[in-house]
Design a protein around this motif. Sequence first.
Motif, PDB file in Angstrom:
ATOM      1  N   SER A 151      -0.061   7.915 -22.096  1.00  0.00           N
ATOM      2  CA  SER A 151      -0.541   8.032 -23.486  1.00  0.00           C
ATOM      3  C   SER A 151       0.476  10.218 -24.340  1.00  0.00           C
ATOM      4  O   SER A 151       0.503  10.178 -24.725  1.00  0.00           O
ATOM      5  N   PHE A 152       0.433  10.217 -22.791  1.00  0.00           N
ATOM      6  CA  PHE A 152       1.457  11.882 -22.586  1.00  0.00           C
ATOM      7  C   PHE A 152       2.435  11.351 -21.839  1.00  0.00           C
ATOM      8  O   PHE A 152       3.221  11.972 -22.435  1.00  0.00           O
ATOM      9  N   ALA A 153       2.681  10.290 -21.253  1.00  0.00           N
ATOM     10  CA  ALA A 153       4.457  10.326 -20.953  1.00  0.00           C
ATOM     11  C   ALA A 153       4.227   8.887 -20.461  1.00  0.00           C
ATOM     12  O   ALA A 153       4.185   8.003 -19.540  1.00  0.00           O
ATOM     13  N   PRO A 154       4.579   7.964 -21.474  1.00  0.00           N
ATOM     14  CA  PRO A 154       4.552   6.275 -21.491  1.00  0.00           C
ATOM     15  C   PRO A 154       5.755   6.642 -20.272  1.00  0.00           C
ATOM     16  O   PRO A 154       5.273   5.032 -20.272  1.00  0.00           O
ATOM     17  N   HIS A 155       6.858   7.195 -20.610  1.00  0.00           N
ATOM     18  CA  HIS A 155       8.275   6.465 -19.571  1.00  0.00           C
ATOM     19  C   HIS A 155       6.965   5.716 -17.982  1.00  0.00           C
ATOM     20  O   HIS A 155       8.293   4.906 -17.197  1.00  0.00           O
ATOM     21  N   LEU A 156       6.652   6.552 -17.784  1.00  0.00           N
ATOM     22  CA  LEU A 156       5.390   6.176 -16.131  1.00  0.00           C
ATOM     23  C   LEU A 156       5.535   4.661 -15.920  1.00  0.00           C
ATOM     24  O   LEU A 156       5.392   4.169 -15.580  1.00  0.00           O
ATOM     25  N   ALA A 157       4.631   4.480 -17.913  1.00  0.00           N
ATOM     26  CA  ALA A 157       4.758   3.294 -17.560  1.00  0.00           C
ATOM     27  C   ALA A 157       5.558   1.710 -17.802  1.00  0.00           C
ATOM     28  O   ALA A 157       5.822   0.587 -17.510  1.00  0.00           O
ATOM     29  N   LEU A 158       6.474   2.214 -19.121  1.00  0.00           N
ATOM     30  CA  LEU A 158       7.645   1.697 -19.628  1.00  0.00           C
ATOM     31  C   LEU A 158       8.572   1.243 -18.157  1.00  0.00           C
ATOM     32  O   LEU A 158       9.018   0.388 -18.714  1.00  0.00           O
ATOM     33  N   VAL A 159       9.106   2.269 -17.794  1.00  0.00           N
ATOM     34  CA  VAL A 159      10.219   2.106 -16.689  1.00  0.00           C
ATOM     35  C   VAL A 159       9.543   0.734 -15.691  1.00  0.00           C
ATOM     36  O   VAL A 159      10.458  -0.024 -15.756  1.00  0.00           O
TER      37      VAL A 159
ATOM     38  N   GLN B 225       0.966  -1.258   0.326  1.00  0.00           N
ATOM     39  CA  GLN B 225      -0.042  -0.210  -0.144  1.00  0.00           C
ATOM     40  C   GLN B 225       0.498   1.191  -0.574  1.00  0.00           C
ATOM     41  O   GLN B 225       2.025   1.405   0.750  1.00  0.00           O
ATOM     42  N   PRO B 226       0.325   2.655  -0.752  1.00  0.00           N
ATOM     43  CA  PRO B 226       0.790   3.420  -0.601  1.00  0.00           C
ATOM     44  C   PRO B 226       1.985   3.849   0.870  1.00  0.00           C
ATOM     45  O   PRO B 226       0.601   4.045   1.550  1.00  0.00           O
ATOM     46  N   PRO B 227       2.528   4.298   1.518  1.00  0.00           N
ATOM     47  CA  PRO B 227       3.235   5.001   0.257  1.00  0.00           C
ATOM     48  C   PRO B 227       4.836   4.383  -0.476  1.00  0.00           C
ATOM     49  O   PRO B 227       5.563   5.019  -0.811  1.00  0.00           O
ATOM     50  N   THR B 228       4.769   2.856   0.113  1.00  0.00           N
ATOM     51  CA  THR B 228       5.518   1.761  -0.221  1.00  0.00           C
ATOM     52  C   THR B 228       5.383   1.731  -1.366  1.00  0.00           C
ATOM     53  O   THR B 228       4.468   1.313  -2.051  1.00  0.00           O
ATOM     54  N   PRO B 229       6.389   1.963  -2.801  1.00  0.00           N
ATOM     55  CA  PRO B 229       6.741   2.184  -3.631  1.00  0.00           C
ATOM     56  C   PRO B 229       6.319   0.173  -3.751  1.00  0.00           C
ATOM     57  O   PRO B 229       7.315  -0.226  -3.389  1.00  0.00           O
ATOM     58  N   SER B 230       5.646  -0.218  -5.599  1.00  0.00           N
ATOM     59  CA  SER B 230       5.851  -1.084  -5.847  1.00  0.00           C
ATOM     60  C   SER B 230       5.712  -1.058  -7.024  1.00  0.00           C
ATOM     61  O   SER B 230       5.143  -0.078  -8.152  1.00  0.00           O
ATOM     62  N   TRP B 231       6.235  -2.045  -7.736  1.00  0.00           N
ATOM     63  CA  TRP B 231       6.429  -1.954  -9.454  1.00  0.00           C
ATOM     64  C   TRP B 231       5.084  -2.363 -10.013  1.00  0.00           C
ATOM     65  O   TRP B 231       4.318  -1.240 -11.292  1.00  0.00           O
ATOM     66  N   GLY B 232       4.544  -2.421  -9.476  1.00  0.00           N
ATOM     67  CA  GLY B 232       2.438  -2.831  -9.749  1.00  0.00           C
ATOM     68  C   GLY B 232       2.115  -1.898  -9.884  1.00  0.00           C
ATOM     69  O   GLY B 232       1.162  -1.552 -10.640  1.00  0.00           O
ATOM     70  N   ARG B 233       1.849  -1.055  -8.390  1.00  0.00           N
ATOM     71  CA  ARG B 233       1.256  -0.019  -8.237  1.00  0.00           C
ATOM     72  C   ARG B 233       2.008   0.954  -9.555  1.00  0.00           C
ATOM     73  O   ARG B 233       1.062   1.543  -9.940  1.00  0.00           O
ATOM     74  N   MET B 234       2.655   0.984  -9.263  1.00  0.00           N
ATOM     75  CA  MET B 234       3.580   2.384 -10.635  1.00  0.00           C
ATOM     76  C   MET B 234       2.565   2.017 -11.718  1.00  0.00           C
ATOM     77  O   MET B 234       2.359   3.303 -12.691  1.00  0.00           O
ATOM     78  N   LEU B 235       2.204   0.484 -12.271  1.00  0.00           N
ATOM     79  CA  LEU B 235       1.981   0.793 -13.497  1.00  0.00           C
ATOM     80  C   LEU B 235       1.071   0.464 -13.624  1.00  0.00           C
ATOM     81  O   LEU B 235       0.309   1.582 -14.407  1.00  0.00           O
ATOM     82  N   ALA B 236      -0.044   0.804 -12.309  1.00  0.00           N
ATOM     83  CA  ALA B 236      -2.029   0.929 -12.147  1.00  0.00           C
ATOM     84  C   ALA B 236      -1.324   2.501 -12.485  1.00  0.00           C
ATOM     85  O   ALA B 236      -2.626   3.395 -12.681  1.00  0.00           O
ATOM     86  N   ASP B 237      -0.806   2.784 -11.611  1.00  0.00           N
ATOM     87  CA  ASP B 237      -0.675   4.703 -11.606  1.00  0.00           C
ATOM     88  C   ASP B 237      -0.578   5.699 -12.970  1.00  0.00           C
ATOM     89  O   ASP B 237      -1.327   5.782 -13.577  1.00  0.00           O
ATOM     90  N   ALA B 238       0.316   4.891 -13.674  1.00  0.00           N
ATOM     91  CA  ALA B 238       0.254   5.424 -14.869  1.00  0.00           C
ATOM     92  C   ALA B 238      -0.988   4.858 -16.280  1.00  0.00           C
ATOM     93  O   ALA B 238      -0.767   5.837 -17.452  1.00  0.00           O
ATOM     94  N   GLN B 239      -1.455   4.172 -15.474  1.00  0.00           N
ATOM     95  CA  GLN B 239      -2.566   3.559 -17.051  1.00  0.00           C
ATOM     96  C   GLN B 239      -3.149   4.863 -17.396  1.00  0.00           C
ATOM     97  O   GLN B 239      -3.341   4.839 -18.897  1.00  0.00           O
ATOM     98  N   THR B 240      -3.340   5.741 -17.122  1.00  0.00           N
ATOM     99  CA  THR B 240      -4.941   7.105 -17.694  1.00  0.00           C
ATOM    100  C   THR B 240      -3.439   7.638 -18.271  1.00  0.00           C
ATOM    101  O   THR B 240      -4.076   8.697 -18.549  1.00  0.00           O
ATOM    102  N   MET B 241      -2.038   7.620 -17.960  1.00  0.00           N
ATOM    103  CA  MET B 241      -1.213   9.009 -18.188  1.00  0.00           C
ATOM    104  C   MET B 241      -0.276   8.055 -19.898  1.00  0.00           C
ATOM    105  O   MET B 241       0.933   9.220 -20.014  1.00  0.00           O
TER     106      MET B 241
END
Lengths: 273, 495
Positions: A233-241, A215-231
């Motif tokens: 289209s304009f910030a692909p590095h958020l999901a790519l990394v 759970q936040p604020p502990t970073p987790s790769w899976g949640r970073m992907l989920a957070d990136a989902q709606t972004m």
Amino acid sequence: MIRSRNLLIGGTLCLIVVTAALLSFVWTPYDISQMDIPNKLQKPSAAHWFGTDHFGRDIFSMIMIGARTSLAVAIVAVGIGMGLGVPLGLWAAANKGGWVDEIIMRGNDLIFAFPSLVIAILITAIMGASALNAIIAIGIFNIPVFARLTRSGALSLWEREFILAARVAGKSKPRISAEHILPNVANLLIVQGTIQFSLGILAEAGLSYVGLGAQPPTPSWGRMLADAQTMVSFAPHLALVPGLAIVTAVLGLNLLGDGLRDLLDPKIRVART
Amino acid sequence: MRFLTGRLAMASLVALAAGLGAAQAAQDDITVAMQLEPPHLDPTSAAAQAIDSVVYINIFEGLTRFMDDGSIVPALAKSWDISDDGLTYTFNLNQGVTFHDGTTFDAEDVKFSLDRARAEDSTNAQKALFAAIADVTVVDPMTVRLTLSEPNGNMLFNLAWGDAVIVAPESIDDIKTNPVGTGPYKFANWVQGDKIELMANDSYWGSAPAIKSATFKFISDPTAAFGAVMAEDVDVFTGYPAPENVPQFEADPRFQVLNVATEGETILSTNNKMPPLDNVKVRKAIAHAIDRQAIIDGAMFGMGTPIGTHFAPHHPDYVDLTGNSGYDPELSKKLLAEAGFPDGFTTTLKLPPPSYARRGGEIIAAQLRAVGIKTETSNLEWAQWLEQVFRGKDYGLTIVSHTEPFDIGIYARPDYYFQYDNPAFQELYAELNKTTDAAKRSEMLAELQTMISLDYVNGYLFQLATPTIAKAGVQGLWKNAPTAAVDLPAMSWAN
């Protein structure tokens, strides 16, 4: 010295991930508990190697700490699986055909019959979403994997002469299991362990993706992907990394597992030379 | 094979011709997407906003109605007279109004609807709206008289709510699945989990709407919502769930973006009965630990207006009290020390699904951590949130947007989930309800706003703005949302 290419590549990738995770305990480029919202969604640059996320946190730092989360979950989950699965497998093999064997193996079949990620979601949904519950959920499903593997490896060993000799010498079944069987199935377990380890990392990412893992604020790769989902289209590095981080860890572990199998399995070693 | 391709070519020619023909005729259908599906279609027995979005103005009408600027105009009531003592309202109803099933609308239906809403066993979600009504009398079929037990300056406003629409006794039993009202649209079809279709009502008493058929689509996933708008599968998306995508739509000439100001005061709701949050110094410390602008920028991508009290900034009686709770972490730490928590404390932060809550919660947790307050965050689904937080009052902090218009009255209810119990506020609010003089009301409202601001009842964050994304040709969309509504009769297509 190392003849296997798999071992070399896999080992290197794993080393990178483990180093990142260990290093994050003492140092990360930025403090990710500090949000820097005016600097959000920056593209990768010299200051932020992997850019910043939607809260302006440094993604490189988050990936490092995320590696720690992933490894911690996978280590403990595989630990649970081995710690319970291996003794159960040994016990079952020692009493082959008996009621202990039946109960243990049918119990394993029962766990195996459920789709593991779905049950993991159920467990975390009932007990609450947290990294600990994710560990428990993933760990439970590692038990039958190790129990079966241990039992099948041990069964053939029980027929071998050196075991018969040990029995004639009057050693008890638990003692034989621990002293003679276990060291001889260890190779199998190590190889399977690396595979389960990579599956554990995937499972943790999957659970975090649906919001049931760390759970936040502990970073987790899976949640970073989920957070990136709606972004994306304009910030692909958020999901790519984080996506590449997961690929690196899983690929590394699988190659390492293959390499170890080649190295440890006497039959293949003979065939190669 | 040649035969087949010939057939195909012909078929595509026909399709092309049909497409051209359709493009030439003025478009009179519309697809409106929204995130949440209504649980059922009876606006008079549930608080769910999604119900009003579908049925208000379109299927059901009240005696009065909201316009998008927040003004109240006549609807089923043509005109009204208010007695000098403010206790008697006489409504003259419109002639020739029928319900969709053909039954006539008259004063009996008004009496039935209002009596049903204020009855002892009523399941109306906003019973307080009707509390002042002592009696509803049918004078003649086109005239109805409301007698109040005490003057109420809000009566016409109250009657405009979706919870006060007029229903018919003949069709009340099936209202949840087959709503029958007097509005310009009839209910046609509901595919659960997907869409609701409405058809224009040919025998509508008012002017015929430009849009003849409308489909409400329900798309809960923000990524799917983005895809549906981009692919032009939907014509309008109200309450678009991902503010981060708005700049892309703004840059795209195919779309128009309306940043709709809502009545949603988005607040860090605080359990005023739970220690240590029952200490006003602690609540003040929380208020000063919060950087509103960071939340607006980080969670809403800049959408939203900071507020310092529970009142909508676009309301004429709004007082800007954000200064009472400016961002000042040092003051916050000092206040915590004074309250006996120099090292902070731990409390729960329970977050419902919308991104303002989930993302805002992460930001607030970080801001509170900076002054020493630790939060145990848990993400809840709406049903869980209603159960645990709203009804169960089992929480320390939560973030939610209060979207009812003019809802400062919830602070006069000590049993409301934030459990604020201040007799001075309750008295003044009761006094306000009896006051009809506009100047006096403004004065009292300012005092009420100041009172809750200085009691730091909740952390006041921002007024929620929700983007409406629509195709460029859609006209008549609401620019403000005084209530949840999709005003179909006001809509049309350009040329």
